[in-house]
Motif scaffolding. Sequence first.
Motif, PDB file in Angstrom:
ATOM      1  N   ALA A  78      63.658  63.616  11.594  1.00  9.56           N
ATOM      2  CA  ALA A  78      62.428  64.343  11.269  1.00  9.56           C
ATOM      3  C   ALA A  78      62.094  65.354  12.369  1.00  9.56           C
ATOM      4  O   ALA A  78      61.746  66.506  12.077  1.00  9.56           O
ATOM      5  N   GLU A  79      62.206  64.955  13.630  1.00  9.30           N
ATOM      6  CA  GLU A  79      61.868  65.849  14.745  1.00  9.30           C
ATOM      7  C   GLU A  79      62.830  67.033  14.850  1.00  9.30           C
ATOM      8  O   GLU A  79      62.407  68.164  15.036  1.00  9.30           O
ATOM      9  N   GLU A  80      64.132  66.757  14.754  1.00  5.64           N
ATOM     10  CA  GLU A  80      65.125  67.799  14.992  1.00  5.64           C
ATOM     11  C   GLU A  80      65.344  68.708  13.793  1.00  5.64           C
ATOM     12  O   GLU A  80      65.668  69.882  13.958  1.00  5.64           O
ATOM     13  N   LEU A  81      65.193  68.166  12.568  1.00  4.23           N
ATOM     14  CA  LEU A  81      65.568  68.920  11.378  1.00  4.23           C
ATOM     15  C   LEU A  81      64.471  69.028  10.323  1.00  4.23           C
ATOM     16  O   LEU A  81      64.681  69.649   9.284  1.00  4.23           O
ATOM     17  N   SER A  82      63.345  68.384  10.555  1.00  2.53           N
ATOM     18  CA  SER A  82      62.254  68.340   9.565  1.00  2.53           C
ATOM     19  C   SER A  82      62.733  67.772   8.231  1.00  2.53           C
ATOM     20  O   SER A  82      62.310  68.211   7.170  1.00  2.53           O
ATOM     21  N   LEU A  83      63.625  66.794   8.292  1.00  2.00           N
ATOM     22  CA  LEU A  83      64.120  66.112   7.096  1.00  2.00           C
ATOM     23  C   LEU A  83      63.520  64.711   7.028  1.00  2.00           C
ATOM     24  O   LEU A  83      63.308  64.069   8.051  1.00  2.00           O
ATOM     25  N   THR A  84      63.304  64.248   5.807  1.00  2.00           N
ATOM     26  CA  THR A  84      62.742  62.923   5.580  1.00  2.00           C
ATOM     27  C   THR A  84      63.824  61.984   5.065  1.00  2.00           C
ATOM     28  O   THR A  84      64.602  62.346   4.180  1.00  2.00           O
ATOM     29  N   ILE A  85      63.847  60.784   5.631  1.00  2.00           N
ATOM     30  CA  ILE A  85      64.739  59.719   5.158  1.00  2.00           C
ATOM     31  C   ILE A  85      63.837  58.602   4.648  1.00  2.00           C
ATOM     32  O   ILE A  85      62.979  58.123   5.387  1.00  2.00           O
ATOM     33  N   THR A  86      64.017  58.203   3.398  1.00  2.00           N
ATOM     34  CA  THR A  86      63.141  57.165   2.847  1.00  2.00           C
ATOM     35  C   THR A  86      63.799  55.792   2.802  1.00  2.00           C
ATOM     36  O   THR A  86      63.130  54.785   2.924  1.00  2.00           O
ATOM     37  N   ARG A  87      65.107  55.739   2.633  1.00  2.00           N
ATOM     38  CA  ARG A  87      65.806  54.454   2.648  1.00  2.00           C
ATOM     39  C   ARG A  87      66.218  54.088   4.065  1.00  2.00           C
ATOM     40  O   ARG A  87      66.503  54.960   4.876  1.00  2.00           O
ATOM     41  N   THR A  88      66.283  52.803   4.344  1.00  3.09           N
ATOM     42  CA  THR A  88      66.708  52.347   5.666  1.00  3.09           C
ATOM     43  C   THR A  88      68.130  52.842   5.950  1.00  3.09           C
ATOM     44  O   THR A  88      69.033  52.627   5.133  1.00  3.09           O
ATOM     45  N   PRO A  89      68.339  53.508   7.090  1.00  4.69           N
ATOM     46  CA  PRO A  89      69.692  53.955   7.443  1.00  4.69           C
ATOM     47  C   PRO A  89      70.639  52.758   7.607  1.00  4.69           C
ATOM     48  O   PRO A  89      70.228  51.669   8.008  1.00  4.69           O
ATOM     49  N   VAL A  90      71.911  52.974   7.301  1.00 12.52           N
ATOM     50  CA  VAL A  90      72.947  51.936   7.394  1.00 12.52           C
ATOM     51  C   VAL A  90      73.686  52.098   8.721  1.00 12.52           C
ATOM     52  O   VAL A  90      74.103  53.204   9.069  1.00 12.52           O
ATOM     53  N   VAL A  91      73.868  50.996   9.442  1.00 10.75           N
ATOM     54  CA  VAL A  91      74.601  51.043  10.709  1.00 10.75           C
ATOM     55  C   VAL A  91      76.095  51.210  10.434  1.00 10.75           C
ATOM     56  O   VAL A  91      76.688  50.426   9.699  1.00 10.75           O
ATOM     57  N   LEU A  92      76.690  52.242  11.021  1.00  7.42           N
ATOM     58  CA  LEU A  92      78.135  52.455  10.927  1.00  7.42           C
ATOM     59  C   LEU A  92      78.862  51.869  12.132  1.00  7.42           C
ATOM     60  O   LEU A  92      79.980  51.394  12.012  1.00  7.42           O
ATOM     61  N   ASN A  93      78.213  51.942  13.297  1.00  7.59           N
ATOM     62  CA  ASN A  93      78.869  51.494  14.524  1.00  7.59           C
ATOM     63  C   ASN A  93      77.816  51.347  15.621  1.00  7.59           C
ATOM     64  O   ASN A  93      76.846  52.094  15.653  1.00  7.59           O
ATOM     65  N   THR A  94      78.017  50.400  16.499  1.00  8.07           N
ATOM     66  CA  THR A  94      77.195  50.254  17.696  1.00  8.07           C
ATOM     67  C   THR A  94      78.149  50.094  18.863  1.00  8.07           C
ATOM     68  O   THR A  94      79.091  49.315  18.800  1.00  8.07           O
ATOM     69  N   LEU A  95      77.912  50.854  19.918  1.00  7.47           N
ATOM     70  CA  LEU A  95      78.806  50.777  21.068  1.00  7.47           C
ATOM     71  C   LEU A  95      78.043  51.008  22.353  1.00  7.47           C
ATOM     72  O   LEU A  95      76.926  51.503  22.351  1.00  7.47           O
ATOM     73  N   ILE A  96      78.674  50.616  23.447  1.00 11.21           N
ATOM     74  CA  ILE A  96      78.116  50.800  24.789  1.00 11.21           C
ATOM     75  C   ILE A  96      79.009  51.809  25.499  1.00 11.21           C
ATOM     76  O   ILE A  96      80.233  51.704  25.467  1.00 11.21           O
ATOM     77  N   THR A  97      78.387  52.796  26.159  1.00  9.35           N
ATOM     78  CA  THR A  97      79.150  53.813  26.868  1.00  9.35           C
ATOM     79  C   THR A  97      78.479  54.119  28.211  1.00  9.35           C
ATOM     80  O   THR A  97      77.272  53.964  28.349  1.00  9.35           O
ATOM     81  N   ASP A  98      79.285  54.564  29.162  1.00  7.08           N
ATOM     82  CA  ASP A  98      78.741  55.027  30.435  1.00  7.08           C
ATOM     83  C   ASP A  98      79.156  56.477  30.675  1.00  7.08           C
ATOM     84  O   ASP A  98      79.224  56.953  31.795  1.00  7.08           O
ATOM     85  N   ARG A  99      79.386  57.193  29.602  1.00  9.81           N
ATOM     86  CA  ARG A  99      79.893  58.564  29.629  1.00  9.81           C
ATOM     87  C   ARG A  99      79.023  59.516  30.443  1.00  9.81           C
ATOM     88  O   ARG A  99      79.523  60.407  31.103  1.00  9.81           O
ATOM     89  N   GLU A 100      77.725  59.375  30.415  1.00  9.01           N
ATOM     90  CA  GLU A 100      76.833  60.321  31.086  1.00  9.01           C
ATOM     91  C   GLU A 100      76.291  59.804  32.406  1.00  9.01           C
ATOM     92  O   GLU A 100      75.320  60.329  32.920  1.00  9.01           O
ATOM     93  N   GLY A 101      76.886  58.761  32.960  1.00  5.66           N
ATOM     94  CA  GLY A 101      76.422  58.233  34.233  1.00  5.66           C
ATOM     95  C   GLY A 101      75.347  57.174  34.096  1.00  5.66           C
ATOM     96  O   GLY A 101      74.724  56.791  35.078  1.00  5.66           O
TER      97      GLY A 101
END
Length: 155
Positions: A78-101
């Motif tokens: 909503a903030e970045e694109l002014s788009l509305t999502i009404t259904r709960t988003p589906v998780v595709l992947n969850t991961l841990i990264t230290d890419r940015e420090g």
Amino acid sequence: MRVRAGLLRWGYRALRLWWKVRQPSSYGVKVLLVHPDDPSRCLVVRHSYVDRQWWALPGGGYNPKRETAEAAAIREVAEELSLTITRTPVVLNTLITDREGKIDSLTIFLAEPTSAKFRLNPELSEARWVSMTLAELPPDSSVSRWLKLALAAKT
């Protein structure tokens, strides 16, 4: 808008330096948005302040004490694109990264907005609907690893 993008880039550089010193934990979301009228298409974006050459997914950070990852995904779209999502988003992947420090827990979601018409905020310099194969992007385009992961998990 150019001044805002410059301030965002400067602020991001300052944050990266702080992350390297402090090494905090953070939580983020990325969202693979599927076109509401054509499920073979997705929305890709370019950010205005970091990795500007990369085609990526919309998303951002959140505080798990204040909101869920799902709520953060809906809010960021909503903030970045002014788009509305009404259904709960589906998780595709969850991961841990230290890419940015920093130690970053990232959840990648699949969601469908109610409309294909978007409006960019200053965090984004460009967005477009493309096929899930990314065939419409120029052959030499850089594609973020999160976008590649999301597309691989979707199929």
